[in-house]
Design an enzyme around this catalytic site. Structure first.
Site, mmCIF file in Angstrom:
data_model
loop_
_atom_site.group_PDB
_atom_site.id
_atom_site.type_symbol
_atom_site.label_atom_id
_atom_site.label_comp_id
_atom_site.label_asym_id
_atom_site.label_seq_id
_atom_site.Cartn_x
_atom_site.Cartn_y
_atom_site.Cartn_z
ATOM 1 N N SER A 36 45.873 33.451 18.358
ATOM 2 C CA SER A 36 46.387 34.283 19.145
ATOM 3 C C SER A 36 47.178 35.122 17.956
ATOM 4 O O SER A 36 46.763 34.705 16.539
ATOM 5 C CB SER A 36 48.280 33.064 19.208
ATOM 6 O OG SER A 36 49.168 34.424 18.280
ATOM 7 N N HIS A 44 44.481 36.603 22.286
ATOM 8 C CA HIS A 44 45.566 35.440 23.087
ATOM 9 C C HIS A 44 46.037 36.784 22.267
ATOM 10 O O HIS A 44 46.987 36.767 21.082
ATOM 11 C CB HIS A 44 45.515 34.119 22.538
ATOM 12 C CG HIS A 44 47.286 33.792 23.543
ATOM 13 N ND1 HIS A 44 46.997 33.761 24.730
ATOM 14 C CD2 HIS A 44 48.161 33.747 22.882
ATOM 15 C CE1 HIS A 44 48.456 33.517 24.997
ATOM 16 N NE2 HIS A 44 49.471 33.517 23.930
ATOM 17 N N ASP A 81 50.926 38.000 22.401
ATOM 18 C CA ASP A 81 51.770 37.253 22.713
ATOM 19 C C ASP A 81 52.538 38.474 22.877
ATOM 20 O O ASP A 81 53.134 39.313 22.260
ATOM 21 C CB ASP A 81 52.405 36.028 21.532
ATOM 22 C CG ASP A 81 51.157 34.906 21.979
ATOM 23 O OD1 ASP A 81 51.463 34.102 23.257
ATOM 24 O OD2 ASP A 81 51.193 34.936 20.372
ATOM 25 N N MET A 97 56.537 39.639 23.775
ATOM 26 C CA MET A 97 58.349 39.221 23.963
ATOM 27 C C MET A 97 58.814 39.994 24.039
ATOM 28 O O MET A 97 59.041 40.860 23.053
ATOM 29 C CB MET A 97 58.359 37.840 22.479
ATOM 30 C CG MET A 97 57.533 37.163 21.795
ATOM 31 S SD MET A 97 57.672 36.164 20.811
ATOM 32 C CE MET A 97 55.915 34.986 20.712
ATOM 33 N N HIS A 136 49.506 37.312 27.349
ATOM 34 C CA HIS A 136 50.875 36.218 27.625
ATOM 35 C C HIS A 136 51.969 37.013 27.393
ATOM 36 O O HIS A 136 52.732 37.127 26.455
ATOM 37 C CB HIS A 136 50.896 35.084 26.540
ATOM 38 C CG HIS A 136 51.730 34.381 26.840
ATOM 39 N ND1 HIS A 136 51.755 32.884 26.070
ATOM 40 C CD2 HIS A 136 52.706 34.014 27.384
ATOM 41 C CE1 HIS A 136 53.038 32.373 26.419
ATOM 42 N NE2 HIS A 136 53.152 32.744 27.660
ATOM 43 N N MET A 144 55.872 36.704 27.768
ATOM 44 C CA MET A 144 56.899 36.022 27.441
ATOM 45 C C MET A 144 57.829 37.148 27.528
ATOM 46 O O MET A 144 59.152 37.671 26.766
ATOM 47 C CB MET A 144 56.947 35.387 26.881
ATOM 48 C CG MET A 144 56.224 34.479 26.292
ATOM 49 S SD MET A 144 56.414 33.425 24.763
ATOM 50 C CE MET A 144 54.615 34.912 24.327
ATOM 51 N N MET A 180 52.717 25.482 28.862
ATOM 52 C CA MET A 180 53.185 25.929 26.696
ATOM 53 C C MET A 180 53.598 24.520 26.658
ATOM 54 O O MET A 180 54.552 23.566 26.949
ATOM 55 C CB MET A 180 54.516 26.533 27.029
ATOM 56 C CG MET A 180 54.708 27.777 27.460
ATOM 57 S SD MET A 180 53.475 29.259 26.383
ATOM 58 C CE MET A 180 54.093 28.897 25.092
ATOM 59 N N GLY A 239 58.004 31.061 21.694
ATOM 60 C CA GLY A 239 58.901 32.217 21.166
ATOM 61 C C GLY A 239 59.227 32.487 19.285
ATOM 62 O O GLY A 239 58.194 33.970 18.954
ATOM 63 N N GLY A 298 54.993 31.502 16.486
ATOM 64 C CA GLY A 298 54.719 30.685 16.379
ATOM 65 C C GLY A 298 53.941 29.750 15.003
ATOM 66 O O GLY A 298 55.754 29.237 14.754
ATOM 67 N N GLY A 299 53.461 28.877 14.901
ATOM 68 C CA GLY A 299 54.171 27.396 13.728
ATOM 69 C C GLY A 299 54.415 26.414 14.183
ATOM 70 O O GLY A 299 55.084 25.667 13.189
ATOM 71 N N ASP A 301 49.851 26.633 25.285
ATOM 72 C CA ASP A 301 49.577 27.458 23.784
ATOM 73 C C ASP A 301 50.586 26.341 23.577
ATOM 74 O O ASP A 301 51.513 26.122 23.379
ATOM 75 C CB ASP A 301 50.152 28.069 24.174
ATOM 76 C CG ASP A 301 49.953 29.509 23.820
ATOM 77 O OD1 ASP A 301 50.295 29.543 22.499
ATOM 78 O OD2 ASP A 301 50.740 31.001 23.929
ATOM 79 N N GLY A 302 50.844 26.625 21.930
ATOM 80 C CA GLY A 302 51.265 25.104 20.959
ATOM 81 C C GLY A 302 51.087 24.617 20.238
ATOM 82 O O GLY A 302 50.749 23.300 21.035
ATOM 83 N N GLY A 303 50.828 24.995 18.854
ATOM 84 C CA GLY A 303 50.769 23.706 18.310
ATOM 85 C C GLY A 303 49.475 23.264 18.081
ATOM 86 O O GLY A 303 49.006 22.047 18.456
ATOM 87 N N GLY A 313 47.373 29.615 16.857
ATOM 88 C CA GLY A 313 47.456 30.513 16.497
ATOM 89 C C GLY A 313 47.360 30.276 15.001
ATOM 90 O O GLY A 313 46.930 30.813 14.199
HETATM 91 C C1 DX5 Z 1 54.246 31.435 21.145
HETATM 92 C C2 DX5 Z 1 52.872 31.995 21.514
HETATM 93 C C3 DX5 Z 1 51.915 31.261 20.871
HETATM 94 C C4 DX5 Z 1 52.103 30.904 19.348
HETATM 95 C C5 DX5 Z 1 50.939 29.815 18.743
HETATM 96 O O1 DX5 Z 1 55.484 31.990 21.555
HETATM 97 O O2 DX5 Z 1 53.499 31.516 23.082
HETATM 98 O O3 DX5 Z 1 50.661 31.592 21.737
HETATM 99 O O4 DX5 Z 1 51.688 32.448 18.602
HETATM 100 O O5 DX5 Z 1 50.932 29.446 17.796
HETATM 101 P P1 DX5 Z 1 50.764 28.150 17.205
HETATM 102 O O6 DX5 Z 1 48.818 27.683 17.593
HETATM 103 O O7 DX5 Z 1 50.475 28.475 15.506
HETATM 104 O O8 DX5 Z 1 51.721 27.565 17.801
HETATM 105 ZN ZN ZN Z 2 51.060 33.012 23.346
#
Ligand code: DX5
Ligand code: ZN
Length: 215
Positions: A8, A31, A33, A35, A64, A66, A135, A140, A142-143, A173-175, A195
């Site tokens: 990401s 990837h 994102d 938003m 992606h 959102m 998800m 919303g 990262g991290g 996606d996420g963590g 990410g």
């Molecule tokens: C969150 C995004 C993710 C995010 C992932 O809303 O869709 O793609 O950037 O970041 P990490 O891997 O740090 O959770």
């Molecule tokens: Zn994403």
């Protein structure tokens, strides 16, 4: 086939986008994102950045969305270089129509579900999609910390896909990191968005490889 890794660029340094993309050139997809500040409590990347990414990489763009009512932007995603467009189940009134429109525009179609949404809602859309994005954080930012129950969702989804004989990529996606990636791949994941794990790594290539090599 090894695991697809889709870093990401949400937390990338946009002042040095070309260098940032070069630093993740070991990856499989990029990837992106998008938003809207309505579907999620944050505003991020729009079409000019998608175009700048496209102009500076030869990797497929994994976009992606959102955003609410993503149907309005499908043709523009194609025009600006998206290869895969993933929309949210929660954001589409007529999801089957949206998926059909993405494919008619010449892109691969993905559907994402938020952490509180069970995989069972995907049963009737599975024959029509190329990808499901689970998800494993609330979208919303990262991290954020990985929601551990996501692993069981992947296992259930994998069974639905296998039982139905569908050709659908499971992406998470996420963590994602080496630990959670291991659990997800063992449960049936094919593709991992990463990410923070990649962006904050001293050696981004090694971080990407460590996920690719989970299978
Ligand atoms: C969150 C995004 C993710 C995010 C992932 O809303 O869709 O793609 O950037 O970041 P990490 O891997 O740090 O959770
Ligand atoms: Zn994403």
């Amino acid at each position: 086939m090894s695991i697809i890794v889709s870093p990401s660029i949400l937390t990338a340094d946009f002042g040095h986008l070309a260098d940032e993309l070069q630093s993740i050139s070991a990856c499989d997809w990029i990837h992106i994102d998008v938003m809207d500040g309505v579907f999620v409590p944050n505003i991020s990347i729009g079409f000019p950045i998608i175009k700048a990414v496209k102009d500076n990489t030869d990797k497929p763009l994994d976009v992606h969305l959102m955003i609410v009512d993503p149907d309005r932007y499908i043709d523009r995603c194609k025009d600006f270089g998206a290869d895969i467009v993933t929309v949210h189940y929660e954001a589409c009134r007529h999801l089957h129509r949206t998926v059909a429109a993405i494919k008619a525009a010449g892109m691969k179609a993905g559907v994402s579900i938020n952490p509180h949404v069970p995989v069972s809602v995907l049963e009737e859309i599975l024959p029509y999609v190329d990808l499901i994005l689970i998800m494993s954080v609330n979208p919303g930012y990262g991290g954020q910390a990985f929601i551990e129950t996501s692993v069981e969702k992947v296992r259930k989804l994998k069974k639905m896909i296998t039982d139905g004989g569908y050709n659908v990529t499971i992406e998470i996606d996420g963590g994602v990191n080496e630990r959670t990636g291991r659990l997800l791949v063992d449960a049936g994941a094919d593709a991992l968005v990463a990410g923070n794990y990649v962006v904050s790594a001293a050696d981004r290539t090694a971080a990407i490889r460590s996920l690719q090599e989970l299978r």
